[in-house]
Structures are given as C-alpha cells and as structure tokens.
Scaffold this motif. Structure first.
Motif, PDB file in Angstrom:
ATOM      1  N   LEU A   1       6.987  10.577 -13.462  1.00  0.00           N
ATOM      2  CA  LEU A   1       7.347   9.188 -13.215  1.00  0.00           C
ATOM      3  C   LEU A   1       8.546   8.747 -14.045  1.00  0.00           C
ATOM      4  CD1 LEU A   1       6.566   6.599 -11.702  1.00  0.00           C
ATOM      5  CD2 LEU A   1       5.090   6.014 -13.633  1.00  0.00           C
ATOM      6  N   TRP A   2       8.585   9.145 -15.330  1.00  0.00           N
ATOM      7  CA  TRP A   2       9.690   8.752 -16.213  1.00  0.00           C
ATOM      8  C   TRP A   2      10.479   9.959 -16.702  1.00  0.00           C
ATOM      9  CZ3 TRP A   2       5.125   5.762 -18.317  1.00  0.00           C
ATOM     10  CH2 TRP A   2       5.019   4.539 -17.667  1.00  0.00           C
ATOM     11  N   GLY A   3      10.547  10.980 -15.882  1.00  0.00           N
ATOM     12  CA  GLY A   3      11.367  12.128 -16.220  1.00  0.00           C
ATOM     13  C   GLY A   3      10.750  13.026 -17.279  1.00  0.00           C
ATOM     14  N   MET A   4      11.600  13.640 -18.090  1.00  0.00           N
ATOM     15  CA  MET A   4      11.147  14.613 -19.065  1.00  0.00           C
ATOM     16  C   MET A   4      10.170  14.052 -20.094  1.00  0.00           C
ATOM     17  SD  MET A   4      11.107  17.750 -19.835  1.00  0.00           S
ATOM     18  CE  MET A   4      12.383  18.336 -18.692  1.00  0.00           C
ATOM     19  N   PRO A   5      10.354  12.838 -20.639  1.00  0.00           N
ATOM     20  CA  PRO A   5       9.376  12.325 -21.613  1.00  0.00           C
ATOM     21  C   PRO A   5       7.952  12.290 -21.065  1.00  0.00           C
ATOM     22  CG  PRO A   5      11.364  11.005 -21.682  1.00  0.00           C
ATOM     23  CD  PRO A   5      11.518  11.913 -20.505  1.00  0.00           C
ATOM     24  N   SER A   6       7.787  11.779 -19.830  1.00  0.00           N
ATOM     25  CA  SER A   6       6.433  11.704 -19.262  1.00  0.00           C
ATOM     26  C   SER A   6       5.909  13.093 -18.898  1.00  0.00           C
ATOM     27  CB  SER A   6       6.420  10.792 -18.034  1.00  0.00           C
ATOM     28  OG  SER A   6       7.325  11.232 -17.045  1.00  0.00           O
ATOM     29  N   LYS A   7       6.799  14.025 -18.568  1.00  0.00           N
ATOM     30  CA  LYS A   7       6.351  15.393 -18.289  1.00  0.00           C
ATOM     31  C   LYS A   7       5.801  16.056 -19.548  1.00  0.00           C
ATOM     32  CE  LYS A   7       9.284  16.592 -14.328  1.00  0.00           C
ATOM     33  NZ  LYS A   7      10.291  17.548 -13.806  1.00  0.00           N
ATOM     34  N   ILE A   8       6.455  15.839 -20.661  1.00  0.00           N
ATOM     35  CA  ILE A   8       5.986  16.415 -21.923  1.00  0.00           C
ATOM     36  C   ILE A   8       4.609  15.857 -22.281  1.00  0.00           C
ATOM     37  CG2 ILE A   8       6.433  16.536 -24.408  1.00  0.00           C
ATOM     38  CD1 ILE A   8       9.419  16.560 -23.753  1.00  0.00           C
ATOM     39  N   ILE A   9       4.437  14.540 -22.096  1.00  0.00           N
ATOM     40  CA  ILE A   9       3.139  13.923 -22.358  1.00  0.00           C
ATOM     41  C   ILE A   9       2.075  14.519 -21.443  1.00  0.00           C
ATOM     42  CG2 ILE A   9       1.827  11.776 -22.215  1.00  0.00           C
ATOM     43  CD1 ILE A   9       4.379  10.304 -23.047  1.00  0.00           C
TER      44      ILE A   9
ATOM     45  N   GLY B   1       0.812  -1.210   0.000  1.00  0.00           N
ATOM     46  CA  GLY B   1       0.000   0.000   0.000  1.00  0.00           C
ATOM     47  C   GLY B   1       0.846   1.260   0.000  1.00  0.00           C
ATOM     48  N   ALA B   2       1.908   1.260   0.804  1.00  0.00           N
ATOM     49  CA  ALA B   2       2.788   2.426   0.869  1.00  0.00           C
ATOM     50  C   ALA B   2       3.505   2.648  -0.457  1.00  0.00           C
ATOM     51  CB  ALA B   2       3.802   2.255   1.995  1.00  0.00           C
ATOM     52  N   ARG B   3       3.917   1.561  -1.107  1.00  0.00           N
ATOM     53  CA  ARG B   3       4.606   1.701  -2.400  1.00  0.00           C
ATOM     54  C   ARG B   3       3.648   2.176  -3.491  1.00  0.00           C
ATOM     55  NH1 ARG B   3       6.418  -3.695  -3.597  1.00  0.00           N
ATOM     56  NH2 ARG B   3       5.654  -4.443  -1.607  1.00  0.00           N
ATOM     57  N   VAL B   4       2.430   1.652  -3.468  1.00  0.00           N
ATOM     58  CA  VAL B   4       1.439   2.100  -4.454  1.00  0.00           C
ATOM     59  C   VAL B   4       1.116   3.575  -4.235  1.00  0.00           C
ATOM     60  CG1 VAL B   4      -0.957   1.844  -5.207  1.00  0.00           C
ATOM     61  CG2 VAL B   4       0.441  -0.177  -4.799  1.00  0.00           C
ATOM     62  N   ARG B   5       0.897   3.947  -2.964  1.00  0.00           N
ATOM     63  CA  ARG B   5       0.542   5.341  -2.662  1.00  0.00           C
ATOM     64  C   ARG B   5       1.678   6.291  -3.042  1.00  0.00           C
ATOM     65  NH1 ARG B   5      -0.391   9.746  -2.526  1.00  0.00           N
ATOM     66  NH2 ARG B   5      -1.670  11.007  -1.112  1.00  0.00           N
ATOM     67  N   SER B   6       2.927   5.843  -2.895  1.00  0.00           N
ATOM     68  CA  SER B   6       4.061   6.719  -3.215  1.00  0.00           C
ATOM     69  C   SER B   6       4.173   7.006  -4.705  1.00  0.00           C
ATOM     70  CB  SER B   6       5.366   6.097  -2.706  1.00  0.00           C
ATOM     71  OG  SER B   6       5.722   4.957  -3.484  1.00  0.00           O
ATOM     72  N   THR B   7       3.556   6.156  -5.541  1.00  0.00           N
ATOM     73  CA  THR B   7       3.608   6.401  -6.989  1.00  0.00           C
ATOM     74  C   THR B   7       2.557   7.406  -7.449  1.00  0.00           C
ATOM     75  OG1 THR B   7       2.083   4.576  -7.503  1.00  0.00           O
ATOM     76  CG2 THR B   7       4.441   4.059  -7.408  1.00  0.00           C
ATOM     77  N   PHE B   8       1.598   7.718  -6.594  1.00  0.00           N
ATOM     78  CA  PHE B   8       0.502   8.585  -7.028  1.00  0.00           C
ATOM     79  C   PHE B   8       0.984   9.978  -7.435  1.00  0.00           C
ATOM     80  CE2 PHE B   8      -3.913   6.912  -5.929  1.00  0.00           C
ATOM     81  CZ  PHE B   8      -3.544   5.599  -6.173  1.00  0.00           C
ATOM     82  N   LYS B   9       1.872  10.571  -6.650  1.00  0.00           N
ATOM     83  CA  LYS B   9       2.331  11.913  -6.999  1.00  0.00           C
ATOM     84  C   LYS B   9       3.160  11.917  -8.281  1.00  0.00           C
ATOM     85  CE  LYS B   9       4.672  16.042  -5.304  1.00  0.00           C
ATOM     86  NZ  LYS B   9       5.388  16.687  -4.172  1.00  0.00           N
ATOM     87  N   PRO B  10       4.150  11.008  -8.453  1.00  0.00           N
ATOM     88  CA  PRO B  10       4.883  10.992  -9.726  1.00  0.00           C
ATOM     89  C   PRO B  10       3.983  10.759 -10.932  1.00  0.00           C
ATOM     90  CG  PRO B  10       6.058   9.725  -8.062  1.00  0.00           C
ATOM     91  CD  PRO B  10       4.731  10.073  -7.475  1.00  0.00           C
ATOM     92  N   VAL B  11       2.954   9.914 -10.772  1.00  0.00           N
ATOM     93  CA  VAL B  11       2.023   9.696 -11.879  1.00  0.00           C
ATOM     94  C   VAL B  11       1.173  10.938 -12.106  1.00  0.00           C
ATOM     95  CG1 VAL B  11      -0.013   8.380 -12.614  1.00  0.00           C
ATOM     96  CG2 VAL B  11       1.934   7.196 -11.614  1.00  0.00           C
ATOM     97  N   HIS B  12       0.668  11.518 -11.045  1.00  0.00           N
ATOM     98  CA  HIS B  12      -0.218  12.678 -11.150  1.00  0.00           C
ATOM     99  C   HIS B  12       0.487  13.892 -11.749  1.00  0.00           C
ATOM    100  CE1 HIS B  12      -3.849  14.905 -10.138  1.00  0.00           C
ATOM    101  NE2 HIS B  12      -3.100  15.876  -9.644  1.00  0.00           N
ATOM    102  N   THR B  13       1.744  14.074 -11.406  1.00  0.00           N
ATOM    103  CA  THR B  13       2.497  15.237 -11.901  1.00  0.00           C
ATOM    104  C   THR B  13       3.243  14.944 -13.202  1.00  0.00           C
ATOM    105  OG1 THR B  13       4.424  14.630 -10.553  1.00  0.00           O
ATOM    106  CG2 THR B  13       2.806  16.133  -9.570  1.00  0.00           C
ATOM    107  N   GLY B  14       3.222  13.693 -13.653  1.00  0.00           N
ATOM    108  CA  GLY B  14       3.896  13.351 -14.896  1.00  0.00           C
ATOM    109  C   GLY B  14       5.392  13.196 -14.781  1.00  0.00           C
TER     110      GLY B  14
END
Length: 406
Positions: free
Chosen positions: A356-364, A341-354
């Motif tokens: 997660l995978w650095g600049m490529p995901s931010k551009i998307i 649960g803690a690991r899943v919850r920790s991914t929410f912000k990187p996914v929400h802000t784009g």
C-alpha cells in the motif's frame, strides 16, 4: 473470565496453527515477489534505451512471427523508456495424442452458459516481453510456470486449486485466526502499570522459557493489528459471501456501470494499438502505464486501463473507453468515481500484500509475517511448559496428601 479466553485461544490455535504458520511463511515470501522477480530477471523487464520506439503494431507482428498461433489480447506500455512492452496472448491448448499418434477424440463442447462451458473456454495465458526499440521477443512468460506460483498456490489453496478443499481450509483457518488475535489481545491486557511495562518489552537476558513467553506475548501485541488486517483482507479471496458483503456494507452495486458501446461499422477496420495508445497518452500524459485491451465483439469498446503517476496504490487505475472504429473517447471511469465498494475492495490486495505504501509497508509486512510464523511455535511451547508445570504441581500435592495420611 481470562481462563475461558485462554482456553478458546489455545483450542483455536491448536486447530488452525499449522495452516496459519504456512500462510504466514508463504506470505512473507510473496511480499517481495514482484521486487525479486524484477531483480532476478532484469533482462525480462528492462531494455537499453536506443533510438525511437517501434510502432506497437510492429511489435505485435514480431510476436506473430515468433509465435504464429498466438492470439494477442492486449498490450501494456510503460512511460519509463527503459521498460519492455508486455503483450498478453493466449495459445490454443496442445492436442493430446492417443495410440499410434492419433489425436484423442474430444467430447462435444457443452452448451454455452454452463459451468463446463466456462471452464472449457479458459486457455493458458502468457505474457510476451518485447524490446520496444528492436522488436525482439525477450521472453514468453507464464506465472503458472514459476516457483512463485507454487508458493502462491500453497498460500491460497494448500497447493490445491481455487475450487478445491484447500481454499476452504485456508479460509476457515484465516477466519479462526481473527478470533485468535482478538482473544490474544484480551489475554495480553494488563491489570496494573507494572505488568504493562513487562508486556511491552522483551527480556532478552532472561532464561529461555521467559524469552519464549515474551516473544509470544510482547511481539504478538505489536504485530496483532497488522496480522488482523492481513487476515481480514485475505477472507475476500476465500469466501464469496465476504466479498459480496463489502458491497452490501458500503451500499454499492457489485459491478461497475456497463461501459459504452462502439457504433458498429461493417466496412471499417478497428483502430490499431498505436491509435489507442495515442488516445490514452493524450487523455492522461506520462502515466506509469497504459494497458490496452481490445474487445472480443464488434460493438464493445476498446478499454485502456491507466495507472496515474500519483495513484494512491497500484490498483487505483482509471478506465478510458474508445470507439473501436473511430478511436474517439466515448467514456471514462476515473478511480475516484468508482463506487465506494469498488474502491474499498481495490485496497484489499495492496493492504494484504503490504504494498500500500511501497517499500516501508512491505518491510513491515515481511517482518510481521515472519513473526506470525513463530507464534504457533512459541505458543505450543508455552502450552507444553504450562502442562508440565501443572502435572508437577498435582504430583507434589498428591505426595503431600499421602505424607499427611501417613
């Protein structure tokens, strides 16, 4: 059946469209917030490398000299030799002055443990950026005093607070947005291969009504999965039940296991920031950063939050616990050993802000958020055009009926 879903899609869009537009617009701005901050304020984040680094305790002394009332709580040190050191500090609230310059009498603080007591303990937090080679305080920084914070507050609470109605409005609109996206995909789903081809490409040379239609339908399809992820993860900040549900679904405890305790030694001073940093770099050499937090009581452990070089995202940190009197490592909590649960919850912000995978995901994320701004507009135009067309059809039918009667 599609008529039913079209009505649901329309009514929900009319109800939440404005809030969705605001959330997508502010979200697009916040995608590159960190990058813009570091590009615009290079003197805050970067220094010229020269000579040897000063001890962290000396940096703390420089901060205390510049700001005697600062209460230092932690230090963040980067392995990059050109990054400044970030020292977190709290400052006592300014005393309000009454008439004739007399201090206003404050009410006695409520009993500990109540909601009022918890809010009274909150003090303004600042980050003091310090040159690790000269000890110069580069800037006293508070996120709440920046323009980006206003954008953030608009995105999360419609410029309100985390306890106000704006938070609920954004949360409900985000929840509605999920159903809008689902019904949109149902309406998009083609019956034939020919229709499929038309719904996978925009006819840029068509008239403006057709172009508006394609921008809504075609681009909506391509961005739907990303918008769904952004909206779904955003619910964790709006509703506590959703946040707790993550741990319930993953069958995980809400909190991490309690950290180990230090052995209290009455006549021994706690270790220094330098000793803690040395322990952190020994345990995890050349990490991206080390955030050292000293405890507020005499038995808690010193916590070092370490971001490894190959972390899967910026929130995937490892925790190291030190005895505050001896500096010995008394426990660790690697990211991989956190609960599911803690690991899943920790991914929410990187996914929400784009991020997660650095600049490529931010551009998307940036492009998708901009498209999200257009959908309430193009959808409203489609609705207006369809309404006008129905009125014309009804009017023609009425006139034809009149002519037949004559």
């Amino acid at each position: 059946m599609k008529v039913f879903f079209r009505r649901i899609h329309l009514y929900l869009s009319l109800a939440a469209g404005l809030v969705i537009l605001i959330a997508c617009l502010t979200g697009a701005i916040l995608v590159f917030e960190k990058d813009l901050q570091m590009a615009i304020n290079k003197d805050r984040y970067y220094v010229a490398q020269g000579g040897s680094r000063l001890p962290l305790q000396d940096l703390v002394k420089q901060v205390k000299t510049a700001y005697p009332d600062a209460k230092v709580g932690g230090i963040k040190v980067y392995s990059d030799p050109e990054r400044s050191v970030e020292i977190s500090a709290n400052f006592p609230p300014k005393k309000k002055q009454g008439e004739a310059g007399q201090p206003i009498q404050r009410k006695p603080e409520p009993a500990a443990g109540g909601k009022e007591a918890r809010s009274a303990e909150r003090q303004p937090g600042y980050t003091l950026f310090v040159n690790p080679y000269t000890g110069k305080v580069l800037e006293k920084y508070s996120y709440r005093e920046t323009g980006f914070y206003q954008v953030f507050a608009l995105h999360r609470w419609l410029l309100g607070t985390d306890k106000g109605p704006g938070k609920i409005i954004v949360g409900v609109a985000t929840f509605i947005f999920l159903f809008i996206l689902i019904t949109g995909i149902i309406l998009w789903w083609p019956k034939t291969r020919r229709i499929l081809k038309n719904r996978l490409r925009v006819k840029w040379d068509a008239n403006w009504k057709r172009l508006n239609h394609d921008l809504h339908i075609v681009m909506g399809f391509y961005s739907a999965i990303f918008l769904f992820l952004f909206a779904f993860t955003g619910l964790a900040w709006s509703f506590e039940w959703f946040n707790k549900g993550i741990y319930t679904v993953t069958n995980s405890p809400l909190k991490n296991p309690p950290p180990p305790q230090s052995v209290y030694q009455a006549d021994t001073k706690p270790i220094s920031f330098d000793q803690a940093w040395a322990a952190g770099t020994t345990a995890v050499p050349q990490a991206v950063s080390y955030t050292i937090s000293f405890p507020k009581d005499s038995t808690a452990a010193v916590t070092i939050s370490v971001l490894p070089q190959k972390a899967i995202h910026e929130a995937a940190t490892d925790a190291i616990y030190l005895d505050q009197y001896t500096g010995a490592v008394i426990g660790t909590l690697p990211y991989a050993e956190r609960s599911l649960g803690a690991r899943v919850r920790s991914t929410f912000k990187p996914v929400h802000t784009g991020s997660l995978w650095g600049m490529p995901s931010k551009i998307i994320a940036f492009m998708v958020c901009l498209l999200g701004v257009t959908f309430p507009v193009t959808g409203t135009i489609m609705w207006i055009n369809r309404t006008r067309r129905k009125r014309k059809t009804s009017l023609i039918t009425y006139e034809e009926a009149g002519a037949l009667a004559d």
